[in-house]
Every structure is written in structure tokens, then in C-alpha cells.
Design a protein around this motif. Sequence first.
Motif, PDB file in Angstrom:
ATOM      1  N   ASP A 315       0.835  -1.189   0.000  1.00 49.94           N
ATOM      2  CA  ASP A 315       0.000   0.000   0.000  1.00 49.94           C
ATOM      3  C   ASP A 315       0.879   1.251   0.000  1.00 49.94           C
ATOM      4  N   LEU A 316       0.537   2.233  -0.854  1.00 48.52           N
ATOM      5  CA  LEU A 316       1.308   3.486  -0.956  1.00 48.52           C
ATOM      6  C   LEU A 316       2.808   3.210  -0.965  1.00 48.52           C
ATOM      7  N   ALA A 317       3.210   2.394  -1.922  1.00 49.83           N
ATOM      8  CA  ALA A 317       4.586   1.878  -1.917  1.00 49.83           C
ATOM      9  C   ALA A 317       5.641   2.929  -2.225  1.00 49.83           C
ATOM     10  N   ALA A 318       5.269   4.071  -2.765  1.00 50.25           N
ATOM     11  CA  ALA A 318       6.266   5.116  -2.998  1.00 50.25           C
ATOM     12  C   ALA A 318       6.936   5.526  -1.688  1.00 50.25           C
ATOM     13  N   THR A 319       6.192   5.425  -0.578  1.00 44.22           N
ATOM     14  CA  THR A 319       6.756   5.767   0.729  1.00 44.22           C
ATOM     15  C   THR A 319       7.962   4.898   1.055  1.00 44.22           C
ATOM     16  N   LEU A 320       7.955   3.646   0.604  1.00 39.47           N
ATOM     17  CA  LEU A 320       9.026   2.717   0.953  1.00 39.47           C
ATOM     18  C   LEU A 320      10.341   3.089   0.279  1.00 39.47           C
ATOM     19  N   GLY A 321      10.276   3.838  -0.802  1.00 42.10           N
ATOM     20  CA  GLY A 321      11.485   4.263  -1.491  1.00 42.10           C
ATOM     21  C   GLY A 321      11.832   5.721  -1.244  1.00 42.10           C
ATOM     22  N   ARG A 322      11.243   6.305  -0.221  1.00 40.04           N
ATOM     23  CA  ARG A 322      11.449   7.721   0.041  1.00 40.04           C
ATOM     24  C   ARG A 322      12.755   8.005   0.758  1.00 40.04           C
ATOM     25  N   LYS A 323      13.382   9.112   0.338  1.00 38.19           N
ATOM     26  CA  LYS A 323      14.397   9.792   1.133  1.00 38.19           C
ATOM     27  C   LYS A 323      13.817  11.181   1.407  1.00 38.19           C
ATOM     28  N   ARG A 324      12.995  11.213   2.445  1.00 35.30           N
ATOM     29  CA  ARG A 324      12.193  12.389   2.802  1.00 35.30           C
ATOM     30  C   ARG A 324      11.300  12.817   1.639  1.00 35.30           C
ATOM     31  N   ASP A 325      11.587  13.949   0.987  1.00 34.86           N
ATOM     32  CA  ASP A 325      10.656  14.447  -0.020  1.00 34.86           C
ATOM     33  C   ASP A 325      10.995  13.970  -1.435  1.00 34.86           C
ATOM     34  N   ARG A 326      11.868  13.000  -1.573  1.00 37.56           N
ATOM     35  CA  ARG A 326      12.216  12.471  -2.894  1.00 37.56           C
ATOM     36  C   ARG A 326      12.081  10.955  -2.912  1.00 37.56           C
ATOM     37  N   PHE A 327      11.743  10.425  -4.083  1.00 36.10           N
ATOM     38  CA  PHE A 327      11.664   8.975  -4.284  1.00 36.10           C
ATOM     39  C   PHE A 327      12.938   8.505  -4.966  1.00 36.10           C
ATOM     40  N   ASP A 328      13.473   7.362  -4.511  1.00 38.55           N
ATOM     41  CA  ASP A 328      14.752   6.873  -5.012  1.00 38.55           C
ATOM     42  C   ASP A 328      14.644   5.391  -5.353  1.00 38.55           C
ATOM     43  N   THR A 329      14.761   5.065  -6.631  1.00 40.42           N
ATOM     44  CA  THR A 329      14.696   3.663  -7.053  1.00 40.42           C
ATOM     45  C   THR A 329      15.891   2.858  -6.551  1.00 40.42           C
ATOM     46  N   GLN A 330      16.932   3.548  -6.091  1.00 40.20           N
ATOM     47  CA  GLN A 330      18.118   2.867  -5.564  1.00 40.20           C
ATOM     48  C   GLN A 330      18.120   2.867  -4.031  1.00 40.20           C
ATOM     49  N   SER A 331      16.959   3.025  -3.442  1.00 41.17           N
ATOM     50  CA  SER A 331      16.880   3.115  -1.983  1.00 41.17           C
ATOM     51  C   SER A 331      17.285   1.790  -1.339  1.00 41.17           C
ATOM     52  N   ALA A 332      17.613   1.880  -0.055  1.00 41.83           N
ATOM     53  CA  ALA A 332      18.044   0.698   0.691  1.00 41.83           C
ATOM     54  C   ALA A 332      16.975  -0.378   0.698  1.00 41.83           C
TER      55      ALA A 332
END
Length: 649
Positions: A315-332
Motif C-alpha cells: 500500500d502506498l509503496a512510494a513511501t518505501l522508497g522515500r528519502k524524505r521528499d524524494r523517491f529513489d529507485t536505488q533506496s536501501a
Amino acid sequence: MFAKLAQPYPLGATLCDQGCNFSIHCPDNQEIKLILFDAENKRTTIELGNEYMGCRYVFVPGVKAGQRYGYQIRDKHELRLVLDPYAQALDKTPFYVEPFTADKSWEFAKSVVVDHQFDWQQATLPQVPYEETVLFETHVKGFTKQHPQLDEQHQGSYLGLCQPQVIEFFKDQGITTLQLLPVTSCMSEPHLLKMDKVNFWGYNSLCFMAPEPRYAANDAVTELKTMVRELHKNGIEVIMDIVFNHTAEGGEGGPKFHFKCLDKNYYLQDSNKNYLNYTGCGNTVDLTYQPSLNIVLDTLRNWVTHYQIDGFRFDLAATLGRKRDRFDTQSAFFKAIAQDPILRQVKLIAEPWDVGPDGYQLGHFPRGWNECNDRFRDTVKSYWLEGNNNVKEFATRLMGSRDMFSAGGWPDKLPVNFISYHDGFTLHDLVSYNHKHNHANGENNRDGHGDNRSNNHGVEGETSNYSVIYKRERQKRNLMTTLLFSFGIPHLLAVDSLSHTQGGNNNAYCQDNEISWADWDLSKDDKRFNTWLTQMLAARKQIMSPFIKAFSGHERGHHRIHWHRSNGQMMTAEDWQGLNAFALYLGLYKTGNELMFLVNSSDIPTRYRLPSGSKWSVVCDTSESRLNQRQVQTTYMQSAKSMTILYRE
């Protein structure tokens, strides 16, 4: 002796033959103590005598499965009992009367020690290929609560969903994969409690690893496992809809269940230490913070390892890739999933957005992730129900939205296409209402989405007018045919197979009643549509699935794709600006099987000239309420506002 058995990891309550290790991450509360409860609620207080990297832990000899426990903390000079965030089970359905004070916390649900031993009876994972997967979005309680063939004890429960009558329905329908609305423990929001309502959908997580108690007769852990086992025995996958973007603690002034009292860094905060609300639910879990990332990954492994879950819808999976106010496809988070030997083997479906900045990320999730394709939903509904004749957009969605999901990444990057979801109108309401009717939610009809792209076909709501009913049923077939024969993974709302109506409520999240419970008392039209849908799902598996597989990956460029006008000529650039009647031709390799899509969105019948050769079999014509097997060869008369699928081997 027992000090050696005490370990900081794993967090939570971990049993062994000598007792249980308790460990909790709690850097913000150093006065924390473990509380054990006996059958009479008498308390035993135990000091957490060991500490490591913000974790307090202790080994307690003699503890058995079923032991109830919690953690006592000091909260503004009051003693409060908090849940273990890693709790594997809760002793009862969570409930409280506003406000949730420190005193009331002691009467709240307790964490329970769990022994995960279970007889899986050699049931194996179905491992359904992506191109054959059909998602059936199902609410555990809502789907069987009114099932007439189930005993009352099984209606609306985990065990109800795996009774032979229900499994037979799934198999007859051709469903490969149940996508369950959240079955993790949840807590209704304060505003619902004040109205004596509940969060029926369950998108308000309390303890990520504990199954929701309200769907169980006695033991949610065992009964949920039994449900999964029996579905697996019948080749049906189970995907969990899971919520990690926020928790039931809400924002400032919200209740304190665990995280807020243990470590406020679990949540995103602004410079003034206020909670950032990128989810619309009061708080936002910060997955750049190691303990937050740890509990999410530990939770996922828990469900796969102990419950044999086949995948997750986030659910609302963009949150899982967030670095605060940005989305990062290379997130941890994405990197951790990709390297995890357990998690990288399951299906991963993202709702690719949240409500924060940089929140809409459709098409941007990494390989190995499928994404809910709202562009498909909006385009197809607008095309059939609003008369928006955007042929180019419609054709793009039909062919798998390759402007966002390259076929080179298929089948694992196939989009998840859908018409209706738990939020929004049901399929039947899409063709029956122009406006939302959410008054039962207690918010003066202000809640719910306003962009429904629906069409009541002349009458708002239920009607006995045959002409209106015919138009509605035809449009339901148009929408479902487009969904099932598009390139992608089709997602169906379970109650749509029964033509269920919510009376125009497009946000029935708090309706634990007949509005949301599947209505199994089917009319003649409902039965006819269910039979038609069952046959169409079988046709998709037989005909469309091989085309999806063939058009995926390295082989995608070796096939034939042609777009025709109804007279058989190739479409021109001008035709793409709004042609009312067109055809799509697909052929495998140079001489393989062939498909034809005849699409007529106009108000008049149109005769199509067909490619020469042997006869075509009519898979379906949406102007007809039944599938009539027949063959045609040179031309085909297509009724107004309908489509036909032709197939030639």
C-alpha cells in the motif's frame, strides 16, 4: 545459565525448549520493563537486564507458547503498557474507548508468544507464472460473511475462505491468486471509534507480524496458516496487501501503541520534530532509518517463512522508497529486497504512489516489481463509459502500457491492470451511478474520490428498465473483456464476479455490513454475467496467456502487430486522432496463432473486413450476454459500443 541464552536478536519473543528470549528496540525509553500476564491478568514484572545498540533484552525460563506479555514504560509520569512491535499474535481484537489513556493501555490487547510449528501436510507453493496470474482482490470477512452454503461459524473468517464450497468457486472461476485486503492486526482510527464504526478494510497497521484476530474463531495464527495451506493444495496463491507506509498511531495527538514511546525516529519528522504526513494518515514510516527498515524486512520474511505467503501488494509503496521528499529507485529498501534470498522469490506488487511530494511513481519501480496501473483504469473507463475516444491512449493500454513498462522486462515487469479496486466503485456501480453516495460513512458525502468516470446509463442506481440494464451489462462485458485480453496481469475485485453493488458508495472502508459483504443472492442477470466471466477467464488462460509470454523479453520483436480500419486498410496518422471503429491484429512469429480485436465505440453497427485465410473462431462478442461458439471468415458485423475477440490457430 540463562544469561547466556539472552540475545539482542532476533527482536520480539523467541521460544526455545528452555524458555523465551524477549528483546525490544527502545532507545527513547530506558525505564522499560517486561510484564507477563497470567490467566487472571496478574502481572509479573521482569527487568530487562541486558542492553545492546538500543535494544533491551532478557531470557525468561519456563515461558511457553500462549504467554501474554507487554512492556511497561514511563510516559509523562504515568505507567503505560505498550505492545511489542514484533508481536507475533494478539490475545484479542484491539479496541478502546477514546481517549487512549495510560490507564486504558492496561486493558488493551496484549502481545502473545507464538510457537510457529505447523503441519503443512506437504502442500507446495503454486508458483503461478506471471502471464497466467489472475489476481482476485478479496476481503476475508466480506467475501464469505453472507455465503449461504457455509456454517455460521465459518462465515466471514479465515477458515471460511478455504471451505470446499468457496475453493470450488475460486477454481471454477479460474482464479489463480487471491490478493487479500490486510490481514495484519489493525486499529480503527479515532474518528471511527467516536462514530462506533470500524476500519473494515484494515489499512491501519498495529503490529505488522500479528494476524488480525477478528477473522479467527480461536487462534488467528493457526487458522490463517490453515487457510493458506488449503488454498495451496488447490493451486491458489495467496498475496497479502500490507501497509508499511504508516501505522495506527497517527500524527500529533494520536494514540500511543508502541513506536512513539520506544523510538520516535521510526517516523519521518520535520525540523520541529513534528510528524510528516506523506500518507494522509498522520505519520510516515521512515525506511532510511535502520530499525524501520529492519522491522519491515523482518516482517516480510516472517510471513513468507511461517505462513508460506506467495507475495505482497504494498500500500502506498512510494513511501518505501522515500528519502524524505524524494523517491529513489536505488533506496536501501529496494536493494535489500533484491538481495534477500527469501523475498526476491515472491511476487511484489506496488501501489506506486503516495500523497507526498514526488509521490506519483508509476513505471519507476525496479525490476522484479509489478505496479498497479491506474492509467489503464482511467483510460479504459473513460473510453467505454465517458465516450472519450482517445484511440491512441486506449491502444497503448491494451498493448501493455509499454510507454511505461517495456516488454523487454516482461513478464516480471508486466503491469497490474485493473478496472475496479477496493477503493472506488464496484464494477456494477460503475455502470449504475454517476455520483458517489457515501452518506453512510458519516462524513456528509465529502469522502471518496470524485473522479469516478462512471455512467449510470440514464437512471441513478438500481432499475427494472430493461433497456438500461442491457446497456449496463454490455458495458460490464466491455470493461472485463478489455481487462482480460490486454497485456498485463489482470486484477479483479472479487465481488465483481457476483455483480455486487455498494449502493454507490465508493469509499466503503468503514462499512462492516451488507454494503461491503458480498451478496450471494444473484439475479438472473448476475448469474449470466458470472457464467460469462468464468468462461472468459478460461479463454484468457488458453488464448491470451501464450500471447503475453510470446510478446515478453527477447522474443517480443518477432511477432506481427497491425492496426486496421474497419474496411481492412491500415490505420493512418489521422485515424489515431479519434477513429470510432478499429481493429488490432496480433500474430505469433511468421505463421503462428492469430488474434483479432474488433473495437466499435460508435453508436452504430459497423461491418469489419477480416484478414484473408482460414476461418476465425469467435471468442466473445460483448454485445451478447453468452459466449456463442461459431466461426466467421471474410466479414463481421460489430454492434454499437461493443467489441469482439477473434482467434485463429
